[in-house]
Design an enzyme around this catalytic site. Structure first.
Site, PDB file in Angstrom:
ATOM      1  N   ARG A 164       0.655  -1.448  -0.418  1.00 53.59           N
ATOM      2  CA  ARG A 164       0.086   0.329   0.398  1.00 53.59           C
ATOM      3  C   ARG A 164       0.750   1.571   0.190  1.00 53.59           C
ATOM      4  O   ARG A 164       0.901   2.285  -0.863  1.00 53.59           O
ATOM      5  CB  ARG A 164      -1.024   0.155   1.163  1.00 53.59           C
ATOM      6  CG  ARG A 164      -2.143  -0.909   0.989  1.00 53.59           C
ATOM      7  CD  ARG A 164      -2.670  -0.645   2.561  1.00 53.59           C
ATOM      8  NE  ARG A 164      -3.872   0.078   1.909  1.00 53.59           N
ATOM      9  CZ  ARG A 164      -4.985   0.735   3.136  1.00 53.59           C
ATOM     10  NH1 ARG A 164      -4.629   0.079   3.817  1.00 53.59           N
ATOM     11  NH2 ARG A 164      -5.776   1.692   2.720  1.00 53.59           N
ATOM     12  N   GLN A 166     -11.321   9.604   6.053  1.00 60.46           N
ATOM     13  CA  GLN A 166     -10.689   8.029   6.596  1.00 60.46           C
ATOM     14  C   GLN A 166      -9.596   8.029   6.158  1.00 60.46           C
ATOM     15  O   GLN A 166      -9.405   6.284   5.991  1.00 60.46           O
ATOM     16  CB  GLN A 166     -12.172   7.584   6.667  1.00 60.46           C
ATOM     17  CG  GLN A 166     -13.143   8.428   7.135  1.00 60.46           C
ATOM     18  CD  GLN A 166     -14.181   6.981   7.054  1.00 60.46           C
ATOM     19  OE1 GLN A 166     -14.586   6.094   6.752  1.00 60.46           O
ATOM     20  NE2 GLN A 166     -15.245   8.381   6.272  1.00 60.46           N
ATOM     21  N   ASP A 222      -4.055   7.616   2.713  1.00 60.88           N
ATOM     22  CA  ASP A 222      -2.572   8.196   2.209  1.00 60.88           C
ATOM     23  C   ASP A 222      -2.443   9.432   1.851  1.00 60.88           C
ATOM     24  O   ASP A 222      -1.340   9.530   0.421  1.00 60.88           O
ATOM     25  CB  ASP A 222      -3.601   7.635   0.471  1.00 60.88           C
ATOM     26  CG  ASP A 222      -4.761   8.372   0.003  1.00 60.88           C
ATOM     27  OD1 ASP A 222      -4.579   9.797   0.445  1.00 60.88           O
ATOM     28  OD2 ASP A 222      -6.327   8.254  -0.430  1.00 60.88           O
ATOM     29  N   HIS A 241      -8.223   8.121  10.439  1.00 64.00           N
ATOM     30  CA  HIS A 241      -7.816   6.644  10.607  1.00 64.00           C
ATOM     31  C   HIS A 241      -6.209   6.277  10.405  1.00 64.00           C
ATOM     32  O   HIS A 241      -5.806   5.533  10.172  1.00 64.00           O
ATOM     33  CB  HIS A 241      -8.569   5.790   9.816  1.00 64.00           C
ATOM     34  CG  HIS A 241     -10.299   5.417   9.666  1.00 64.00           C
ATOM     35  ND1 HIS A 241     -10.867   4.887   8.449  1.00 64.00           N
ATOM     36  CD2 HIS A 241     -10.422   6.301  10.377  1.00 64.00           C
ATOM     37  CE1 HIS A 241     -12.578   5.395   9.497  1.00 64.00           C
ATOM     38  NE2 HIS A 241     -12.464   5.418  10.468  1.00 64.00           N
ATOM     39  N   CYS A 299       5.947   0.862  22.937  1.00 61.86           N
ATOM     40  CA  CYS A 299       7.123   1.746  23.881  1.00 61.86           C
ATOM     41  C   CYS A 299       6.206   3.662  23.750  1.00 61.86           C
ATOM     42  O   CYS A 299       5.255   2.957  22.790  1.00 61.86           O
ATOM     43  CB  CYS A 299       8.177   2.266  24.420  1.00 61.86           C
ATOM     44  SG  CYS A 299       9.324   2.867  22.517  1.00 61.86           S
ATOM     45  N   CYS A 318      11.865  -1.623  17.392  1.00 58.79           N
ATOM     46  CA  CYS A 318      12.463  -0.423  17.605  1.00 58.79           C
ATOM     47  C   CYS A 318      13.714  -0.149  18.285  1.00 58.79           C
ATOM     48  O   CYS A 318      13.732  -0.824  19.207  1.00 58.79           O
ATOM     49  CB  CYS A 318      11.470   0.096  18.988  1.00 58.79           C
ATOM     50  SG  CYS A 318      10.816   1.415  19.662  1.00 58.79           S
ATOM     51  N   CYS A 330      13.190  -0.168  22.548  1.00 58.07           N
ATOM     52  CA  CYS A 330      13.130  -0.815  22.713  1.00 58.07           C
ATOM     53  C   CYS A 330      12.819  -2.030  22.582  1.00 58.07           C
ATOM     54  O   CYS A 330      13.297  -3.387  23.519  1.00 58.07           O
ATOM     55  CB  CYS A 330      11.070  -0.868  23.524  1.00 58.07           C
ATOM     56  SG  CYS A 330      10.220  -1.047  22.906  1.00 58.07           S
ATOM     57  N   THR A 343     -17.561   8.727   0.447  1.00 59.83           N
ATOM     58  CA  THR A 343     -17.492   7.724   1.780  1.00 59.83           C
ATOM     59  C   THR A 343     -18.634   6.914   1.465  1.00 59.83           C
ATOM     60  O   THR A 343     -19.879   7.282   1.145  1.00 59.83           O
ATOM     61  CB  THR A 343     -17.451   8.023   3.277  1.00 59.83           C
ATOM     62  OG1 THR A 343     -17.512   7.452   3.926  1.00 59.83           O
ATOM     63  CG2 THR A 343     -18.093   9.307   2.709  1.00 59.83           C
ATOM     64  N   ASN A 379     -20.951  11.148  -4.121  1.00 60.53           N
ATOM     65  CA  ASN A 379     -20.543  10.365  -4.049  1.00 60.53           C
ATOM     66  C   ASN A 379     -21.110   9.622  -4.869  1.00 60.53           C
ATOM     67  O   ASN A 379     -22.278  10.330  -5.707  1.00 60.53           O
ATOM     68  CB  ASN A 379     -21.155   9.429  -3.273  1.00 60.53           C
ATOM     69  CG  ASN A 379     -20.689   8.281  -2.340  1.00 60.53           C
ATOM     70  OD1 ASN A 379     -19.412   8.483  -2.089  1.00 60.53           O
ATOM     71  ND2 ASN A 379     -21.189   6.941  -2.830  1.00 60.53           N
TER      72      ASN A 379
HETATM   73  N1  LIG Z   1      -6.911   6.436   0.360  1.00 54.58           N
HETATM   74  C1  LIG Z   1      -7.119   5.583   0.873  1.00 54.58           C
HETATM   75  O1  LIG Z   1      -6.346   5.938   2.758  1.00 54.58           O
HETATM   76  C2  LIG Z   1      -8.339   4.195   1.329  1.00 54.58           C
HETATM   77  C3  LIG Z   1      -8.135   3.089   0.172  1.00 54.58           C
HETATM   78  C4  LIG Z   1      -9.048   2.224   1.112  1.00 54.58           C
HETATM   79  C5  LIG Z   1      -9.575   2.256   2.669  1.00 54.58           C
HETATM   80  N2  LIG Z   1      -9.422   3.282   2.882  1.00 54.58           N
HETATM   81  C6  LIG Z   1     -10.241   2.804   4.469  1.00 54.58           C
HETATM   82  O2  LIG Z   1     -11.282   2.495   4.603  1.00 54.58           O
HETATM   83  C7  LIG Z   1     -12.450   1.970   5.382  1.00 54.58           C
HETATM   84  C8  LIG Z   1     -13.052   2.522   3.455  1.00 54.58           C
HETATM   85  O3  LIG Z   1     -14.417   3.542   4.365  1.00 54.58           O
HETATM   86  P1  LIG Z   1     -14.731   4.530   3.233  1.00 54.58           P
HETATM   87  O4  LIG Z   1     -16.167   5.136   3.153  1.00 54.58           O
HETATM   88  O5  LIG Z   1     -13.248   6.004   3.243  1.00 54.58           O
HETATM   89  O6  LIG Z   1     -14.643   4.325   1.601  1.00 54.58           O
HETATM   90  P2  LIG Z   1     -15.712   2.696   0.494  1.00 54.58           P
HETATM   91  O7  LIG Z   1     -14.069   2.199  -0.418  1.00 54.58           O
HETATM   92  O8  LIG Z   1     -16.520   1.900   1.813  1.00 54.58           O
HETATM   93  O9  LIG Z   1     -16.729   3.483  -0.033  1.00 54.58           O
HETATM   94  C9  LIG Z   1     -15.607   4.784  -0.941  1.00 54.58           C
HETATM   95  C10 LIG Z   1     -17.275   5.451  -2.141  1.00 54.58           C
HETATM   96  O10 LIG Z   1     -16.628   6.326  -2.305  1.00 54.58           O
HETATM   97  C11 LIG Z   1     -16.946   6.643  -4.039  1.00 54.58           C
HETATM   98  N3  LIG Z   1     -16.916   6.173  -5.141  1.00 54.58           N
HETATM   99  C12 LIG Z   1     -16.195   5.830  -5.803  1.00 54.58           C
HETATM  100  N4  LIG Z   1     -15.156   6.717  -6.478  1.00 54.58           N
HETATM  101  C13 LIG Z   1     -15.528   7.923  -6.196  1.00 54.58           C
HETATM  102  C14 LIG Z   1     -15.763   8.972  -7.225  1.00 54.58           C
HETATM  103  N5  LIG Z   1     -14.869   9.347  -7.747  1.00 54.58           N
HETATM  104  N6  LIG Z   1     -15.740  10.095  -6.666  1.00 54.58           N
HETATM  105  C15 LIG Z   1     -16.518  10.189  -5.328  1.00 54.58           C
HETATM  106  N7  LIG Z   1     -17.233   8.858  -4.811  1.00 54.58           N
HETATM  107  C16 LIG Z   1     -16.485   7.375  -5.441  1.00 54.58           C
HETATM  108  C17 LIG Z   1     -17.958   4.270  -3.804  1.00 54.58           C
HETATM  109  O11 LIG Z   1     -19.682   4.745  -4.937  1.00 54.58           O
HETATM  110  C18 LIG Z   1     -18.277   4.526  -2.818  1.00 54.58           C
HETATM  111  O12 LIG Z   1     -19.268   4.933  -1.754  1.00 54.58           O
HETATM  112  C19 LIG Z   1     -11.335   3.758   5.653  1.00 54.58           C
HETATM  113  O13 LIG Z   1     -11.500   3.349   6.352  1.00 54.58           O
HETATM  114  C20 LIG Z   1     -10.568   4.058   4.868  1.00 54.58           C
HETATM  115  O14 LIG Z   1      -9.483   4.469   6.541  1.00 54.58           O
HETATM  116  C21 LIG Z   1      -8.579   4.259   2.710  1.00 54.58           C
HETATM  117 ZN   LIG Z   2       9.372   0.601  21.456  1.00 54.82          ZN
END
Ligand SMILES: NC(=O)c1ccc[n+]([C@@H]2O[C@H](COP(=O)([O-])OP(=O)(O)OC[C@H]3O[C@@H](n4cnc5c(N)ncnc54)[C@H](O)[C@@H]3O)[C@@H](O)[C@H]2O)c1
Ligand SMILES: [Zn+2]
Length: 243
Positions: free
Chosen positions: A67, A99, A102, A117, A128, A146, A149, A191, A216
């Site tokens: 990732r 959330q 990245d 997150h 530690c 680490c 520790c 989301t 969305n």
């Molecule tokens: N980029 C990242 O950091 C990343 C990637 C994957 C998962 N996660 C983690 O996984 C969990 C997932 O929950 P979530 O609700 O963030 O994601 P999710 O994957 O559950 O939902 C993503 C939503 O975005 C919509 N979507 C997809 N492409 C889009 C676009 N171009 N424009 C607008 N909407 C779009 C989808 O329809 C979906 O409803 C979170 O806890 C997160 O921390 C993070």
């Molecule tokens: Zn440590």
């Protein structure tokens, strides 16, 4: 076709934005549910839970190394940039809760940012209380330890079954509280509305009198809570919304 008329951003408006994986999809980072082979080939509980880490830490580090590698080659898209411009315009009347782990919001220029997150490029010690630190290194072979520790290091990510940092939640709650007596817009983007507590923020904001807007690709689980729903790609909709 959704109504793309711009948000009214008059003097004094406050904006709390909440973003999820969908906002980074156009940067090439797969969302949680779009299988891309990465999440698809693993069970979440094996690679993103404290029990999974206890069972097989090297699998977890291989997963997060992939990732890290994938995210390091991605750049912010117009949706991220629109949110950075909104922060530049509103200053302390803006807060972004994400959330996403990245780091693309910070790369786009957002500083008033709560990474609920955690962050993919941050590591902490499992043993530690040394503070979490910036770390881009990849660990496909040995488990990193680490220097202080000797305990295993782990990604600074809030895994399934773990609780969010209370200080992060307090920042968001304080922002909502400070919005009393002002116009507040809660804007969620990309989301799926199923991961709590982020998914519950819309209700908290509504109770505080906020207008609630969702951008969305498709209607998510908590769609009914929003006053305005714009179905579309965040990279196209967000720049138009703040236009
Ligand atoms: N980029 C990242 O950091 C990343 C990637 C994957 C998962 N996660 C983690 O996984 C969990 C997932 O929950 P979530 O609700 O963030 O994601 P999710 O994957 O559950 O939902 C993503 C939503 O975005 C919509 N979507 C997809 N492409 C889009 C676009 N171009 N424009 C607008 N909407 C779009 C989808 O329809 C979906 O409803 C979170 O806890 C997160 O921390 C993070
Ligand atoms: Zn440590």
């Amino acid at each position: 076709m959704s109504d793309l008329s711009p948000l009214r951003l008059d003097d004094g408006v406050r904006v709390l934005a909440l973003t999820g994986a969908g906002v980074s999809a156009e940067s090439g980072i797969p969302t949680f549910r779009d299988g891309n082979g990465l999440w698809e080939s693993h069970r979440v509980e094996d690679v993103a839970s404290p029990e999974g880490f206890a069972r097989d830490p090297s699998l977890v580090w291989r997963f997060y190394s992939l990732r890290r590698e994938a995210a390091a080659s991605c750049a912010p898209n117009p949706g991220h940039r629109a949110l950075a411009e909104l922060e530049a315009r509103l200053g302390e009347r803006f807060l972004l809760a994400t959330q996403n782990v990245d780091g693309l919001h910070r790369a786009a220029g957002n500083e008033r940012l709560v990474e609920m997150h955690g962050n993919l490029f941050t590591t902490r010690c499992s043993g530690c209380d040394r503070p979490p630190f910036r770390d881009e290194s990849l660990h496909f072979d040995a488990i990193p330890r680490c220097e202080r520790c000797g305990a295993m290091l782990r990604p600074h990510i809030v895994w399934f079954g773990e609780t969010l940092d209370p200080a992060d939640l307090a920042r968001i709650e304080d922002f909502i509280h400070e919005s009393r007596g002002h116009r507040l817009v809660f804007l969620a983007a990309g989301t799926s509305g199923v991961v709590y507590p982020a998914a519950g923020l819309v209700e908290v904001c509504k109770r505080a009198g906020a207008e609630t807007v969702l951008v969305n690709l498709e209607a998510p689980a908590n769609v009914r809570a929003f006053d305005r729903v714009i179905e579309g790609r965040s990279g196209a909709v967000l720049p138009a919304l703040f236009g």
